[in-house]
Design an enzyme around this catalytic site. Sequence first.
Site, PDB file in Angstrom:
ATOM      1  N   ILE A 176      -8.035  -9.026 -11.298  1.00  0.00           N
ATOM      2  CA  ILE A 176      -8.764  -8.529 -12.469  1.00  0.00           C
ATOM      3  C   ILE A 176     -10.253  -8.731 -12.191  1.00  0.00           C
ATOM      4  O   ILE A 176     -10.660  -9.780 -11.695  1.00  0.00           O
ATOM      5  CB  ILE A 176      -8.310  -9.280 -13.741  1.00  0.00           C
ATOM      6  CG1 ILE A 176      -6.836  -8.959 -14.034  1.00  0.00           C
ATOM      7  CG2 ILE A 176      -9.188  -8.908 -14.933  1.00  0.00           C
ATOM      8  CD1 ILE A 176      -6.198  -9.798 -15.123  1.00  0.00           C
ATOM      9  N   GLY A 191       0.768  -1.237   0.000  1.00  0.00           N
ATOM     10  CA  GLY A 191       0.000   0.000   0.000  1.00  0.00           C
ATOM     11  C   GLY A 191       0.798   1.285   0.000  1.00  0.00           C
ATOM     12  O   GLY A 191       0.333   2.285   0.542  1.00  0.00           O
ATOM     13  N   HIS A 203      -0.195   1.660 -13.110  1.00  0.00           N
ATOM     14  CA  HIS A 203       0.586   0.532 -13.628  1.00  0.00           C
ATOM     15  C   HIS A 203       2.060   0.941 -13.689  1.00  0.00           C
ATOM     16  O   HIS A 203       2.374   2.038 -14.173  1.00  0.00           O
ATOM     17  CB  HIS A 203       0.087   0.134 -15.022  1.00  0.00           C
ATOM     18  CG  HIS A 203       0.819  -1.046 -15.566  1.00  0.00           C
ATOM     19  ND1 HIS A 203       0.581  -2.335 -15.111  1.00  0.00           N
ATOM     20  CD2 HIS A 203       1.813  -1.127 -16.471  1.00  0.00           C
ATOM     21  CE1 HIS A 203       1.401  -3.163 -15.743  1.00  0.00           C
ATOM     22  NE2 HIS A 203       2.162  -2.461 -16.567  1.00  0.00           N
TER      23      HIS A 203
END
Length: 210
Positions: A94, A13, A111
């Site tokens: 996903i 995180g 990303h």
Amino acid sequence: MIKNIVVLVSGGGTNLQALIDAQERGEIKNGKITCVISSKDGAYALERAKKHNIKAMAIPRKDYPDVVSYSKKLLEVLKEENADLIVYAGFMTILDKVLTDEYVNKMMNVHPALIPSFCGKGYYGLHVHEEALKKGVKVTGATVHFVNDICDGGPIILQKAVEIKNGDTPEILQKRVMEQAEWIILPKAVSLFCEDKIKVLDDNTTVIAD
Ligand code: GAR
């Protein structure tokens, strides 16, 4: 109206932390992180949220037989939370169309590469940097994009390039990409969204300048 931001996480995180820090500096204009959801039990990201009094919960992917049932559960929770923006911050699952179709251009992902390089199924976390080093590219970076049903395929919002240096390992490169790109462009994209400054036409976005 201040937008409710729900952040999806799976691990350490640090991108969530960058969002929390930006929020505390007043840099997330017109938005507030209202909830953090982890796809894994015990993810450290949940502790980061709790430390800042942000609602945090785990909805473990492993408790659901398939991606559709997991996506349906998440959809239910996101509706309950009145999410206006959903941010994947190191979220490694996903999700199905049943969810992504409900939040078109309202879900964003960070990303760790310059899309369309080193992206798609199997390109996540450290693997992305391993592949960039294997290929010998001299520049990499990070991308924030909207999420659609194609993995890493939605409209690109912001990108930032990062240099690859002699002797880089995947770990060293990952850290540089985070520090010099991800932790900067993710909070920026979130703030732009909350201020209604991102316009999407077909598959392209335009950021409206101040
Ligand atoms: C980050 O580098 C993020 O871009 C990447 O995983 C790391 C998570 O770190 N995400 C993906 O690869 C998604 N395809 P964090 O948990 O410390 O933010």
